[in-house]
Design an enzyme around this catalytic site. Structure first.
Site, PDB file in Angstrom:
ATOM      1  N   GLU A 198      -2.617   5.709   0.992  1.00  0.00           N
ATOM      2  CA  GLU A 198      -1.218   5.303   1.152  1.00  0.00           C
ATOM      3  C   GLU A 198      -0.347   6.375   1.323  1.00  0.00           C
ATOM      4  O   GLU A 198       0.715   6.434   0.361  1.00  0.00           O
ATOM      5  CB  GLU A 198      -0.854   3.960   0.128  1.00  0.00           C
ATOM      6  CG  GLU A 198      -1.606   2.965   0.210  1.00  0.00           C
ATOM      7  CD  GLU A 198      -0.899   1.699  -0.307  1.00  0.00           C
ATOM      8  OE1 GLU A 198       0.110   1.700  -1.044  1.00  0.00           O
ATOM      9  OE2 GLU A 198      -1.448   0.421  -0.345  1.00  0.00           O
ATOM     10  N   GLU A 384      -7.730  -2.395   0.566  1.00  0.00           N
ATOM     11  CA  GLU A 384      -6.922  -3.324  -0.609  1.00  0.00           C
ATOM     12  C   GLU A 384      -6.550  -4.539   0.069  1.00  0.00           C
ATOM     13  O   GLU A 384      -5.829  -4.429   1.089  1.00  0.00           O
ATOM     14  CB  GLU A 384      -5.760  -2.360  -1.179  1.00  0.00           C
ATOM     15  CG  GLU A 384      -6.123  -1.271  -1.948  1.00  0.00           C
ATOM     16  CD  GLU A 384      -4.938  -0.481  -2.561  1.00  0.00           C
ATOM     17  OE1 GLU A 384      -3.946  -1.107  -2.646  1.00  0.00           O
ATOM     18  OE2 GLU A 384      -5.233   0.616  -3.085  1.00  0.00           O
TER      19      GLU A 384
HETATM   20  C1  PNW Z   1      -0.761  -0.125  -3.493  1.00  0.00           C
HETATM   21  N1  PNW Z   1       5.063  -1.996  -1.563  1.00  0.00           N
HETATM   22  O1  PNW Z   1       0.582   0.199  -3.891  1.00  0.00           O
HETATM   23  C2  PNW Z   1      -1.540   0.968  -4.128  1.00  0.00           C
HETATM   24  O2  PNW Z   1      -2.552   1.531  -3.410  1.00  0.00           O
HETATM   25  C3  PNW Z   1      -2.075   0.554  -5.418  1.00  0.00           C
HETATM   26  O3  PNW Z   1      -2.293   1.609  -6.275  1.00  0.00           O
HETATM   27  C4  PNW Z   1      -1.190  -0.731  -6.001  1.00  0.00           C
HETATM   28  O4  PNW Z   1      -1.452  -0.819  -7.331  1.00  0.00           O
HETATM   29  C5  PNW Z   1      -1.383  -1.571  -5.102  1.00  0.00           C
HETATM   30  O5  PNW Z   1      -0.991  -1.580  -3.786  1.00  0.00           O
HETATM   31  C6  PNW Z   1      -0.711  -2.964  -5.564  1.00  0.00           C
HETATM   32  O6  PNW Z   1       0.999  -2.465  -5.601  1.00  0.00           O
HETATM   33  C7  PNW Z   1       1.517  -0.362  -3.106  1.00  0.00           C
HETATM   34  O7  PNW Z   1       6.187  -1.825  -2.249  1.00  0.00           O
HETATM   35  C8  PNW Z   1       2.945  -0.202  -3.848  1.00  0.00           C
HETATM   36  O8  PNW Z   1       5.025  -2.260  -0.308  1.00  0.00           O
HETATM   37  C9  PNW Z   1       4.224  -0.755  -3.366  1.00  0.00           C
HETATM   38  C10 PNW Z   1       4.161  -1.206  -2.014  1.00  0.00           C
HETATM   39  C11 PNW Z   1       2.911  -1.498  -1.515  1.00  0.00           C
HETATM   40  C12 PNW Z   1       1.693  -1.102  -1.973  1.00  0.00           C
END
Ligand code: PNW
Length: 479
Positions: A198, A384
């Site tokens: 990401e 994911e």
């Molecule tokens: C992903 N948003 O993070 C990450 O790859 C993981 O480490 C994380 O724990 C998981 O998704 C759940 O959050 C994100 O704000 C964090 O859109 C924030 C966002 C999206 C993905």
């Protein structure tokens, strides 16, 4: 699946004379591919180093930007840090047994750069790599395919001190580190590597709005250059993984792709989504697949556009063996004279425990479908998908997370629809195996299919783990 009911039986049930031939119950039961997923489809779960490992001072590990950030007062909900997290560093053997009991066939984990190179570069630390060698061996012995992410946001602090992702040199350091680890782990039989998890999230949150490490709020121009440096780091790393990895090694990346969902089924709106998938991801996935920035992206940035050379763009566009899509939530779009418009989310849009996690399972159809059509990747993995929920343990010690089951069941059904229509999805990784350190939200937001009691480190599979196990066992037939 065979037809469960004849048309005559359905008619009797509904109390009508005859069933129209297009009644969904009949059409659905007869749809091709309804027997579920193929036996080669891989079912797994995902985690990341800082979110689960703990043991931040063990094995000679150097500090990362997340150690610094999580220990900075006011940055993280409840002041939580990843110092202990799920103690996965010590408990990985039991956790692999847990995966096996659930029937998981694949496990996506990440390597903490500062365990291998405590200050980001120089001499690798054998002890640091040893942990991942033991983990990989344990997985393989138990018939679980390892998928290795080489960078899931925990940049060595020593490199941040030299400018972090604002310094183009960091791209070269990442590639050196990734080549080294891919060389070592591929010799133990690891085939699947992802360069970066990401880009969008850690760049926009870490360098744009400052809510993630290292907590910077750069100007638009500096931010565009960081994006470019990170893209280059990815491209150089793909090349390093290929150069140093054993034969047959697969290089890809995992991206939090923005998934446009057409608001209506009119062909204009579907066309708008096809435009939006390229433009909404122009600073990331589009640049990787096309080896260039879109005209619109550069035009909108104007004087703030990044500096880049044709050689850099070629490296960024290095062909991938697989793309990992991290998909949680949709972005609704409609057609406009300018191509498309992304719509804001109304205040009452249903969501899970995290504010940003709006429930729109159709993103799991449109994501793979639009990516397939735009770039025809060699392989797609959903690296994911999952959700946070306010899990509570009952007096009987169960976690009855029917909300998470609802979310997963709908997402999986949509993913299957994409697959049936030709999207090359080869596997699915639920986020996450365990409740873990949810970055700025600390331990307050639980994403696991397995509950973790942070006082005792006891693991309790939630009802969603049983649901997921049953999906794996039946290969999704009857979802
Ligand atoms: C992903 N948003 O993070 C990450 O790859 C993981 O480490 C994380 O724990 C998981 O998704 C759940 O959050 C994100 O704000 C964090 O859109 C924030 C966002 C999206 C993905």
């Amino acid at each position: 699946m065979k037809n469960l009911w004849t048309r005559r039986e359905v008619a009797r049930l509904l109390g009508i004379a005859a069933v129209p031939s297009l009644l969904p119950v009949v059409a659905h039961a007869a749809a091709p591919g309804d027997d579920g997923f193929s036996s080669s489809f891989l079912w797994g779960s995902a985690t990341a180093s800082y979110q689960v490992e703990g043991a931040v001072h063990e094995g000679g590990r150097g500090p990362s930007i997340w150690d610094t950030f999580s220990h900075t007062p006011g940055k993280i909900a409840n002041g939580d840090t990843g110092d202990v997290a799920d103690d996965f560093y010590h408990r990985y053997r039991d956790d692999v047994q847990l995966m096996k009991r659930l029937g998981l066939q694949a496990f996506r984990f990440s390597v903490a750069w500062s365990r291998i190179f405590p200050s980001g570069s120089g001499q690798p630390l054998a002890q640091g790599l040893d942990f991942y060698k033991r983990l990989v061996t344990e997985l393989k012995t138990n018939g679980i395919e390892p998928f290795c992410t080489l960078y899931h946001w925990d940049l060595p602090q020593a490199l941040q001190d030299k400018g972090g992702w604002e310094n183009p040199d960091t791209a070269h350091r990442l590639a050196e580190y990734e080549g080294y680890v891919a060389g070592e782990l591929s010799r133990l039989g690891v085939k699947h590597f992802f360069t970066i998890n990401e880009m969008r999230t850690f760049v926009e949150l870490g360098y744009g709005n400052g809510t993630h490490a290292p907590g910077l709020k750069l100007t638009r121009k500096a931010l565009a250059q960081v994006r470019h440096n990170v893209l280059l780091a990815h491209g150089l790393s793909v090349q390093a993984i290929r150069a140093k990895g054993s034969q047959g090694v697969q290089a890809g990346l995992c991206e939090n792709v923005t998934v446009p969902v057409p608001v209506t089924l009119r062909s204009e709106d579907i066309q708008a989504a096809a435009i939006a998938i390229r433009e909404e991801n122009a600073g990331y996935l589009t640049a990787v697949f096309e080896g260039k920035y879109t005209e619109r992206y550069l035009r909108e940035l104007g004087d703030d556009a990044p500096h880049f050379t044709p050689d850099e763009m070629r490296a960024i566009g290095s062909p991938l063996d697989a793309v990992g899509l991290n998909i949680y939530t949709p972005t609704y779009v409609r057609s406009t004279a300018g191509g498309y418009e992304a719509l804001p989310m109304p205040a009452n849009f249903p969501r899970m425990a995290s504010d940003w996690l709006k429930v729109g399972p159709e993103c799991m159809y449109w994501g793979p479908k639009l990516v397939q059509e735009a770039w025809k990747p060699r392989a797609i993995y959903i690296t994911e998908n999952g959700c946070s929920a306010a899990d509570q343990m009952t007096a009987q010690g169960e976690i009855l997370d029917t909300d998470r089951i609802m979310y997963l069941r709908n997402c999986l059904g949509q993913m299957r629809k994409a697959l049936n229509e030709g999207a090359g999805v080869k596997g699915y990784f639920v986020w996450s195996l365990l409740d873990n350190y949810e970055w700025a939200d600390g331990y307050g937001k639980r994403f696991g299919v397995v509950y973790v009691d942070y006082q005792t480190q006891k693991r309790t599979p939630k009802l969603s783990a049983k649901f997921y196990s049953s999906v794996i066992a039946s290969r999704g037939s009857g979802l």
